[in-house]
Every structure is written in structure tokens, then in C-alpha cells.
Write a protein that holds these residues in place. Structure first.
Motif, PDB file in Angstrom:
ATOM      1  N   UNK A 155     -79.722   1.822  37.945  1.00  0.00           N
ATOM      2  CA  UNK A 155     -78.563   1.521  36.654  1.00  0.00           C
ATOM      3  C   UNK A 155     -79.054   2.453  35.493  1.00  0.00           C
ATOM      4  N   UNK A 156     -80.192   2.864  34.686  1.00  0.00           N
ATOM      5  CA  UNK A 156     -80.861   3.253  33.541  1.00  0.00           C
ATOM      6  C   UNK A 156     -79.944   5.010  34.268  1.00  0.00           C
ATOM      7  N   UNK A 157     -79.989   5.088  34.904  1.00  0.00           N
ATOM      8  CA  UNK A 157     -78.659   7.335  35.342  1.00  0.00           C
ATOM      9  C   UNK A 157     -78.507   6.718  34.664  1.00  0.00           C
ATOM     10  N   UNK A 158     -77.049   5.583  34.370  1.00  0.00           N
ATOM     11  CA  UNK A 158     -76.025   5.730  33.880  1.00  0.00           C
ATOM     12  C   UNK A 158     -75.404   5.755  32.847  1.00  0.00           C
ATOM     13  N   UNK A 159     -74.440   6.052  31.857  1.00  0.00           N
ATOM     14  CA  UNK A 159     -74.468   5.584  30.555  1.00  0.00           C
ATOM     15  C   UNK A 159     -72.726   5.648  30.189  1.00  0.00           C
ATOM     16  N   UNK A 160     -72.118   5.499  29.564  1.00  0.00           N
ATOM     17  CA  UNK A 160     -70.481   4.716  29.048  1.00  0.00           C
ATOM     18  C   UNK A 160     -70.151   5.433  27.863  1.00  0.00           C
ATOM     19  N   UNK A 161     -69.287   5.684  27.399  1.00  0.00           N
ATOM     20  CA  UNK A 161     -69.093   5.300  25.680  1.00  0.00           C
ATOM     21  C   UNK A 161     -67.854   4.326  25.503  1.00  0.00           C
ATOM     22  N   UNK A 162     -68.292   2.841  26.497  1.00  0.00           N
ATOM     23  CA  UNK A 162     -66.952   2.119  25.928  1.00  0.00           C
ATOM     24  C   UNK A 162     -67.231   1.037  27.139  1.00  0.00           C
ATOM     25  N   UNK A 163     -67.019  -0.165  26.525  1.00  0.00           N
ATOM     26  CA  UNK A 163     -66.847  -1.262  26.912  1.00  0.00           C
ATOM     27  C   UNK A 163     -65.822  -2.280  27.735  1.00  0.00           C
ATOM     28  N   UNK A 164     -65.258  -1.503  28.096  1.00  0.00           N
ATOM     29  CA  UNK A 164     -64.152  -1.500  28.779  1.00  0.00           C
ATOM     30  C   UNK A 164     -63.946  -0.440  29.619  1.00  0.00           C
ATOM     31  N   UNK A 165     -62.450  -0.338  31.062  1.00  0.00           N
ATOM     32  CA  UNK A 165     -62.050   0.675  31.167  1.00  0.00           C
ATOM     33  C   UNK A 165     -60.915   1.285  30.920  1.00  0.00           C
ATOM     34  N   UNK A 166     -60.866   2.532  30.924  1.00  0.00           N
ATOM     35  CA  UNK A 166     -59.623   3.249  29.728  1.00  0.00           C
ATOM     36  C   UNK A 166     -60.064   4.863  30.954  1.00  0.00           C
TER      37      UNK A 166
END
Length: 82
Positions: free
Chosen positions: A30-41
């Protein structure tokens, strides 16, 4: 309809499902992952360790592809790593 798909993708629980699938499929923690949004697009950016990818979903968000990308600005500020 398009708006129903948008509402589905905007549901934050869908993001959790996507991230869990991503962690399992990529064999990372889990700590290896980052995303630029809180919703899918389509076109969202996900970081896996030190590599970044653009995410594209199929029509009903049940499958995705990752395309490796290079960021113009590598000075990314992580807001919340959870």
C-alpha cells in the motif's frame, strides 16, 4: 448512461477497489502507491514506487491499462499517503 458512469467513478469506494486490485496485480505494498485523485477517471496518474503511469479504464470501469509516463515536474507533494 454517461452520467451514471460518472457517478459510479466518483464513488470513493470504487477508488479503494481499484487501489486494492492495483496492489494485488502489481505485487506491491500500500505505501508504494500514490494517486492524483480521490475518484476514478481516464487519464488519472498513479505512482507505483518511483514510476508513474497514466490509467485508462474500459467503459464500465471494470478493467484498466497502465501506460508509463514521465512527469514534467518531479517535485510532487503528497497530500495524504493513505
Amino acid at each position: 448512461s454517461y452520467s451514471e458512469r460518472q457517478n459510479f467513478a466518483a464513488d470513493t469506494s470504487r477508488m479503494v477497489g481499484f487501489l486494492n486490485a492495483l496492489i494485488e496485480n502489481q505485487k506491491v505494498e500500500k505505501p508504494d502507491i500514490s494517486v492524483n485523485s480521490t475518484h476514478l477517471y481516464n487519464g488519472m496518474i498513479v505512482g507505483i514506487k518511483k514510476q508513474y503511469y497514466e490509467v485508462h479504464f474500459n467503459q464500465d470501469f471494470s478493467a484498466y491499462t497502465l501506460t508509463p509516463i514521465n512527469l514534467v515536474n518531479n517535485n510532487i507533494e503528497l497530500i495524504d499517503k493513505e
